[in-house]
Design a protein around this motif. Structure first.
Motif, PDB file in Angstrom:
ATOM      1  N   CYS A 154       0.832  -1.197   0.000  1.00  0.00           N
ATOM      2  CA  CYS A 154       0.000   0.000   0.000  1.00  0.00           C
ATOM      3  C   CYS A 154       0.870   1.251   0.000  1.00  0.00           C
ATOM      4  CB  CYS A 154      -0.981  -0.018   1.184  1.00  0.00           C
ATOM      5  SG  CYS A 154      -2.342   1.141   0.951  1.00  0.00           S
ATOM      6  N   ASN A 155       0.340   2.325   0.537  1.00  0.00           N
ATOM      7  CA  ASN A 155       1.127   3.576   0.616  1.00  0.00           C
ATOM      8  C   ASN A 155       1.062   4.081   2.038  1.00  0.00           C
ATOM      9  OD1 ASN A 155       0.682   6.871   0.507  1.00  0.00           O
ATOM     10  ND2 ASN A 155       2.489   6.127  -0.595  1.00  0.00           N
ATOM     11  N   GLN A 193      -2.953   1.782  -4.435  1.00  0.00           N
ATOM     12  CA  GLN A 193      -2.168   2.778  -3.695  1.00  0.00           C
ATOM     13  C   GLN A 193      -0.665   2.547  -3.883  1.00  0.00           C
ATOM     14  OE1 GLN A 193      -4.905   1.251  -2.553  1.00  0.00           O
ATOM     15  NE2 GLN A 193      -5.865   2.300  -0.824  1.00  0.00           N
ATOM     16  N   ASN A 244      -4.195  -3.322   8.765  1.00  0.00           N
ATOM     17  CA  ASN A 244      -3.579  -2.590   7.668  1.00  0.00           C
ATOM     18  C   ASN A 244      -4.235  -3.031   6.371  1.00  0.00           C
ATOM     19  OD1 ASN A 244      -1.470  -0.553   7.048  1.00  0.00           O
ATOM     20  ND2 ASN A 244      -0.653  -2.191   5.755  1.00  0.00           N
TER      21      ASN A 244
HETATM   22  C1  LIG Z   1       0.309   5.648   7.251  1.00  0.00           C
HETATM   23  S1  LIG Z   1      -1.256   4.941   7.285  1.00  0.00           S
HETATM   24  C2  LIG Z   1      -1.260   4.177   5.734  1.00  0.00           C
HETATM   25  C3  LIG Z   1      -2.244   3.064   5.663  1.00  0.00           C
HETATM   26  O1  LIG Z   1      -3.525   3.553   5.253  1.00  0.00           O
HETATM   27  C4  LIG Z   1      -3.871   2.881   4.068  1.00  0.00           C
HETATM   28  O2  LIG Z   1      -5.234   2.657   3.937  1.00  0.00           O
HETATM   29  P1  LIG Z   1      -6.094   3.566   2.898  1.00  0.00           P
HETATM   30  O3  LIG Z   1      -5.246   3.768   1.691  1.00  0.00           O
HETATM   31  O4  LIG Z   1      -7.325   2.726   2.660  1.00  0.00           O
HETATM   32  O5  LIG Z   1      -6.388   4.839   3.651  1.00  0.00           O
HETATM   33  C5  LIG Z   1      -3.118   1.581   4.145  1.00  0.00           C
HETATM   34  O6  LIG Z   1      -3.717   0.680   5.042  1.00  0.00           O
HETATM   35  C6  LIG Z   1      -1.805   2.082   4.647  1.00  0.00           C
HETATM   36  O7  LIG Z   1      -0.943   1.117   5.164  1.00  0.00           O
END
Ligand SMILES: CSC[C@H]1O[C@H](OP(=O)(O)O)[C@H](O)[C@@H]1O
Length: 340
Positions: A154-155, A193, A244
């Motif tokens: 992810c990011n 992401q 996560n």
């Molecule tokens: C630094 S928190 C990043 C965390 O949030 C992301 O979720 P989303 O893109 O759905 O907001 C993802 O779980 C990342 O690891």
């Protein structure tokens, strides 16, 4: 600061967001002047990532106060709008915590709320840099290798925070120490992401990387091509279980089997001591169409239904280290966020 990417900022024109739905093709700001626009931006991930959501939620309270004045809302109508921001996405504890952080300042007026939200923003950047330093120290001491091949999912970069990044902040710190050979960035379906946002940040930072399918992550790890995995978090339970992005638990299982460290990087604002374990973490279920389509193109047959949990839970036993702004918890060895 290298690549000073600010996903969330307060300007004279109100709340300014980087619209993450159009990256990497376009870099555009979204100017938020009402609570409906903010709730929509959160729900469609124009702004996303736990710490970034916390800061956006905090500034969102100021937006609600300004809108209430403009629209002649009652205090109840204003508070209902704030609640819609607070509950716009359920998993990242930071969103609600960011709103709650500034609520006590509402009676003092908009400027006081904005000032507190700005403090939260500045704290998050400092925390991320501390997480980066401590995480890099722990990884280099434990792997005894450099340069490293790092996998991330992810990011968890500057785009997901107030700046610098959590997991990506560890990668930035390792890169500044010439300790990164290559980053494997999982594409992170269905909203990509990784291939859209993490790859964009890696390009900005000049860090070598490969984008891979999520389904490749486990074999890349088991083939010995990765030295350490570092990911972010959306909520960490009191026992050390970590929520996560969906796909994270597969990475953790592969790391355990391969005997390489699985590191979570997150500020204490992502730890929720009121949630005893991962079983109690609310997992956001997103529309099935996100799995079945991309930019309007349907990739599944008519009548297909999608299953789209946005997060999974990594059991504490698989978390070698939680890098926080105050130090490292070796969760798998039994250390937990609970005060000892
Ligand atoms: C630094 S928190 C990043 C965390 O949030 C992301 O979720 P989303 O893109 O759905 O907001 C993802 O779980 C990342 O690891």
């Amino acid at each position: 600061m290298v690549n000073d990417i600010r996903a969330v900022a307060w300007t004279d024109d109100g709340l300014r967001l980087i619209d993450q739905t159009v990256l990497p093709g376009r870099f555009e700001h979204l100017h938020v002047r009402d609570t409906g626009t903010l709730v929509d931006a959160i729900r469609r991930l124009a702004v996303r990532g736990a710490p970034a959501l916390g800061v956006a939620g905090a500034f969102g309270v100021a937006i609600a106060m300004i809108e209430a004045e403009r629209q002649g809302w009652t205090a109840g109508e204003r508070d209902a709008a704030i609640d819609r921001i607070r509950s716009a996405r359920p998993t990242a504890v930071n969103l609600a915590a960011g709103v709650d952080r500034v609520l006590p300042f509402v009676p003092e007026g908009v400027d006081a709320v904005v000032a507190e939200a700005r403090k939260l923003l500045d704290e998050d950047v400092r925390n991320n840099q501390s997480i980066g330093r401590g995480g890099a120290d722990w990884i280099l001491a434990r792997t005894g290798k450099r340069p490293l091949r790092v996998l991330t999912h992810c990011n968890a970069g500057a785009l997901a925070t107030a700046g610098w990044g959590t997991a990506f902040g560890v990668i930035r710190e390792l890169a500044q120490r010439d300790a990164v050979e290559l980053v494997y960035a999982d594409e992170t379906r269905p909203l990509l992401q990784g291939s859209r946002l993490t790859a964009w940040e890696l390009e900005q930072a000049g860090i070598p990387y490969l984008v891979q399918a999520d389904g490749a992550a486990a074999s890349t790890i088991l083939r010995g091509l990765v030295d350490v995995a570092v990911i972010g978090a959306d909520r960490i339970a009191a026992n050390g279980d970590v929520a996560n992005k969906i796909g994270s638990v597969g990475v953790a299982l592969a790391c355990a089997d391969a005997g390489i460290p699985f590191v979570v990087a997150a500020p204490w604002s992502t730890v929720d001591l009121n949630t005893p374990s991962g079983e109690e973490i609310p997992i956001e279920e997103r529309p099935g169409d996100e799995v079945l389509t991309w930019e309007g193109l349907t990739v599944a047959p008519p009548g297909a239904r999608g299953f789209n949990p946005a997060f999974d839970v990594i059991p504490a036993r698989l978390v070698a280290a939680l890098a926080t702004e105050t130090g490292i918890l070796e969760i798998a060895k039994g250390e937990t966020p609970l005060p000892s």
